[in-house]
Design a protein around this motif. Structure first.
Motif, PDB file in Angstrom:
ATOM      1  N   GLU A  85       0.820  -1.215   0.000  1.00 14.82           N
ATOM      2  CA  GLU A  85       0.000   0.000   0.000  1.00 14.82           C
ATOM      3  C   GLU A  85       0.855   1.266   0.000  1.00 14.82           C
ATOM      4  O   GLU A  85       0.525   2.244  -0.688  1.00 14.82           O
ATOM      5  N   ILE A  86       1.951   1.255   0.749  1.00 11.68           N
ATOM      6  CA  ILE A  86       2.843   2.423   0.788  1.00 11.68           C
ATOM      7  C   ILE A  86       3.490   2.623  -0.571  1.00 11.68           C
ATOM      8  O   ILE A  86       3.544   3.743  -1.101  1.00 11.68           O
ATOM      9  N   GLU A  87       3.992   1.550  -1.165  1.00  9.78           N
ATOM     10  CA  GLU A  87       4.627   1.653  -2.481  1.00  9.78           C
ATOM     11  C   GLU A  87       3.649   2.206  -3.518  1.00  9.78           C
ATOM     12  O   GLU A  87       3.999   3.086  -4.310  1.00  9.78           O
ATOM     13  N   LYS A  88       2.435   1.716  -3.519  1.00 10.87           N
ATOM     14  CA  LYS A  88       1.433   2.184  -4.480  1.00 10.87           C
ATOM     15  C   LYS A  88       1.125   3.662  -4.264  1.00 10.87           C
ATOM     16  O   LYS A  88       1.090   4.442  -5.223  1.00 10.87           O
ATOM     17  N   ALA A  89       0.913   4.058  -3.019  1.00  8.68           N
ATOM     18  CA  ALA A  89       0.583   5.452  -2.717  1.00  8.68           C
ATOM     19  C   ALA A  89       1.722   6.387  -3.120  1.00  8.68           C
ATOM     20  O   ALA A  89       1.483   7.470  -3.685  1.00  8.68           O
ATOM     21  N   VAL A  90       2.961   5.989  -2.850  1.00 12.79           N
ATOM     22  CA  VAL A  90       4.109   6.834  -3.191  1.00 12.79           C
ATOM     23  C   VAL A  90       4.263   6.928  -4.703  1.00 12.79           C
ATOM     24  O   VAL A  90       4.453   8.023  -5.255  1.00 12.79           O
ATOM     25  N   ARG A  91       4.175   5.807  -5.393  1.00  9.81           N
ATOM     26  CA  ARG A  91       4.301   5.837  -6.862  1.00  9.81           C
ATOM     27  C   ARG A  91       3.204   6.694  -7.496  1.00  9.81           C
ATOM     28  O   ARG A  91       3.469   7.459  -8.425  1.00  9.81           O
ATOM     29  N   ASP A  92       1.983   6.547  -7.001  1.00 12.50           N
ATOM     30  CA  ASP A  92       0.876   7.358  -7.520  1.00 12.50           C
ATOM     31  C   ASP A  92       1.121   8.843  -7.275  1.00 12.50           C
ATOM     32  O   ASP A  92       0.860   9.677  -8.149  1.00 12.50           O
ATOM     33  N   ALA A  93       1.625   9.182  -6.085  1.00 12.27           N
ATOM     34  CA  ALA A  93       1.883  10.588  -5.751  1.00 12.27           C
ATOM     35  C   ALA A  93       3.015  11.157  -6.595  1.00 12.27           C
ATOM     36  O   ALA A  93       2.952  12.318  -7.024  1.00 12.27           O
ATOM     37  N   VAL A  94       4.046  10.360  -6.859  1.00 13.84           N
ATOM     38  CA  VAL A  94       5.145  10.820  -7.719  1.00 13.84           C
ATOM     39  C   VAL A  94       4.627  11.029  -9.136  1.00 13.84           C
ATOM     40  O   VAL A  94       4.889  12.064  -9.769  1.00 13.84           O
ATOM     41  N   GLN A  95       3.876  10.074  -9.630  1.00 19.14           N
ATOM     42  CA  GLN A  95       3.335  10.164 -10.989  1.00 19.14           C
ATOM     43  C   GLN A  95       2.396  11.368 -11.152  1.00 19.14           C
ATOM     44  O   GLN A  95       2.397  12.033 -12.192  1.00 19.14           O
ATOM     45  N   ALA A  96       1.625  11.663 -10.111  1.00 13.82           N
ATOM     46  CA  ALA A  96       0.689  12.783 -10.165  1.00 13.82           C
ATOM     47  C   ALA A  96       1.364  14.132  -9.889  1.00 13.82           C
ATOM     48  O   ALA A  96       0.727  15.176  -9.980  1.00 13.82           O
ATOM     49  N   GLY A  97       2.644  14.102  -9.521  1.00 10.88           N
ATOM     50  CA  GLY A  97       3.362  15.342  -9.261  1.00 10.88           C
ATOM     51  C   GLY A  97       3.209  15.873  -7.848  1.00 10.88           C
ATOM     52  O   GLY A  97       3.658  16.975  -7.551  1.00 10.88           O
ATOM     53  N   ARG A  98       2.566  15.110  -6.976  1.00 14.31           N
ATOM     54  CA  ARG A  98       2.413  15.556  -5.583  1.00 14.31           C
ATOM     55  C   ARG A  98       3.701  15.367  -4.783  1.00 14.31           C
ATOM     56  O   ARG A  98       3.900  16.005  -3.759  1.00 14.31           O
ATOM     57  N   LEU A  99       4.552  14.462  -5.245  1.00 17.67           N
ATOM     58  CA  LEU A  99       5.870  14.244  -4.656  1.00 17.67           C
ATOM     59  C   LEU A  99       6.912  14.322  -5.770  1.00 17.67           C
ATOM     60  O   LEU A  99       6.629  13.956  -6.914  1.00 17.67           O
ATOM     61  N   LYS A 100       8.115  14.756  -5.391  1.00 16.41           N
ATOM     62  CA  LYS A 100       9.204  14.814  -6.366  1.00 16.41           C
ATOM     63  C   LYS A 100       9.979  13.500  -6.415  1.00 16.41           C
ATOM     64  O   LYS A 100      10.622  13.191  -7.407  1.00 16.41           O
ATOM     65  N   GLY A 101       9.969  12.774  -5.299  1.00 15.16           N
ATOM     66  CA  GLY A 101      10.693  11.507  -5.244  1.00 15.16           C
ATOM     67  C   GLY A 101      11.958  11.559  -4.417  1.00 15.16           C
ATOM     68  O   GLY A 101      12.701  10.579  -4.351  1.00 15.16           O
ATOM     69  N   ASN A 102      12.187  12.690  -3.770  1.00 17.76           N
ATOM     70  CA  ASN A 102      13.378  12.818  -2.928  1.00 17.76           C
ATOM     71  C   ASN A 102      13.028  13.207  -1.483  1.00 17.76           C
ATOM     72  O   ASN A 102      13.898  13.583  -0.709  1.00 17.76           O
ATOM     73  N   GLU A 103      11.750  13.103  -1.143  1.00 14.33           N
ATOM     74  CA  GLU A 103      11.282  13.516   0.180  1.00 14.33           C
ATOM     75  C   GLU A 103      11.558  12.463   1.251  1.00 14.33           C
ATOM     76  O   GLU A 103      11.883  11.321   0.963  1.00 14.33           O
ATOM     77  N   LYS A 104      11.396  12.917   2.474  1.00 14.52           N
ATOM     78  CA  LYS A 104      11.309  12.031   3.631  1.00 14.52           C
ATOM     79  C   LYS A 104       9.871  12.125   4.117  1.00 14.52           C
ATOM     80  O   LYS A 104       9.378  13.223   4.377  1.00 14.52           O
ATOM     81  N   LEU A 105       9.203  10.992   4.203  1.00 23.07           N
ATOM     82  CA  LEU A 105       7.799  10.984   4.588  1.00 23.07           C
ATOM     83  C   LEU A 105       7.634  10.488   6.016  1.00 23.07           C
ATOM     84  O   LEU A 105       8.194   9.444   6.382  1.00 23.07           O
ATOM     85  N   ALA A 106       6.891  11.227   6.807  1.00 19.82           N
ATOM     86  CA  ALA A 106       6.586  10.786   8.169  1.00 19.82           C
ATOM     87  C   ALA A 106       5.633   9.595   8.074  1.00 19.82           C
ATOM     88  O   ALA A 106       4.683   9.603   7.293  1.00 19.82           O
ATOM     89  N   ALA A 107       5.910   8.568   8.856  1.00 17.63           N
ATOM     90  CA  ALA A 107       5.060   7.377   8.855  1.00 17.63           C
ATOM     91  C   ALA A 107       4.731   6.998  10.291  1.00 17.63           C
ATOM     92  O   ALA A 107       5.556   7.161  11.203  1.00 17.63           O
ATOM     93  N   LYS A 108       3.515   6.485  10.469  1.00 22.61           N
ATOM     94  CA  LYS A 108       3.085   6.068  11.804  1.00 22.61           C
ATOM     95  C   LYS A 108       2.196   4.844  11.672  1.00 22.61           C
ATOM     96  O   LYS A 108       1.346   4.767  10.786  1.00 22.61           O
ATOM     97  N   VAL A 109       2.413   3.900  12.568  1.00 21.54           N
ATOM     98  CA  VAL A 109       1.563   2.714  12.662  1.00 21.54           C
ATOM     99  C   VAL A 109       1.046   2.642  14.088  1.00 21.54           C
ATOM    100  O   VAL A 109       1.814   2.815  15.040  1.00 21.54           O
ATOM    101  N   VAL A 110      -0.249   2.409  14.214  1.00 29.64           N
ATOM    102  CA  VAL A 110      -0.836   2.211  15.535  1.00 29.64           C
ATOM    103  C   VAL A 110      -1.362   0.784  15.583  1.00 29.64           C
ATOM    104  O   VAL A 110      -2.228   0.408  14.797  1.00 29.64           O
TER     105      VAL A 110
END
Length: 68
Positions: free
Chosen positions: A24-49
């Motif tokens: 799910e993370i890989e899909k969301a990141v790839r979709d965001a990069v493809q849509a231009g919402r991410l550049k591909g060099n960010e650090k993303l905060a992640a949290k699991v509860v």
């Protein structure tokens, strides 16, 4: 308590969580990069509860996922 059964079902649950979460993370990141919402060099905060009913467990894990 049957320790073998407990250990086996716990491992199965954790494997499912890990595999599903990664997918799910890989899909969301790839979709965001493809849509231009991410550049591909960010650090993303992640949290699991993690919660487990019946024992009152609530455990939070936070970290960063580096893209490049």
């Amino acid at each position: 308590m049957n320790e073998d059964l407990f250990n086996g079902t716990l491992r199965k649950f954790l494997k499912r969580v890990g595999v599903t979460s990664q997918r799910e993370i890989e899909k969301a990141v790839r979709d965001a990069v493809q849509a231009g919402r991410l550049k591909g060099n960010e650090k993303l905060a992640a949290k699991v509860v993690l919660t487990v009913g019946g024992v009152g467990l609530s455990h939070e894990i936070t970290d960063e996922i580096e893209l490049g």
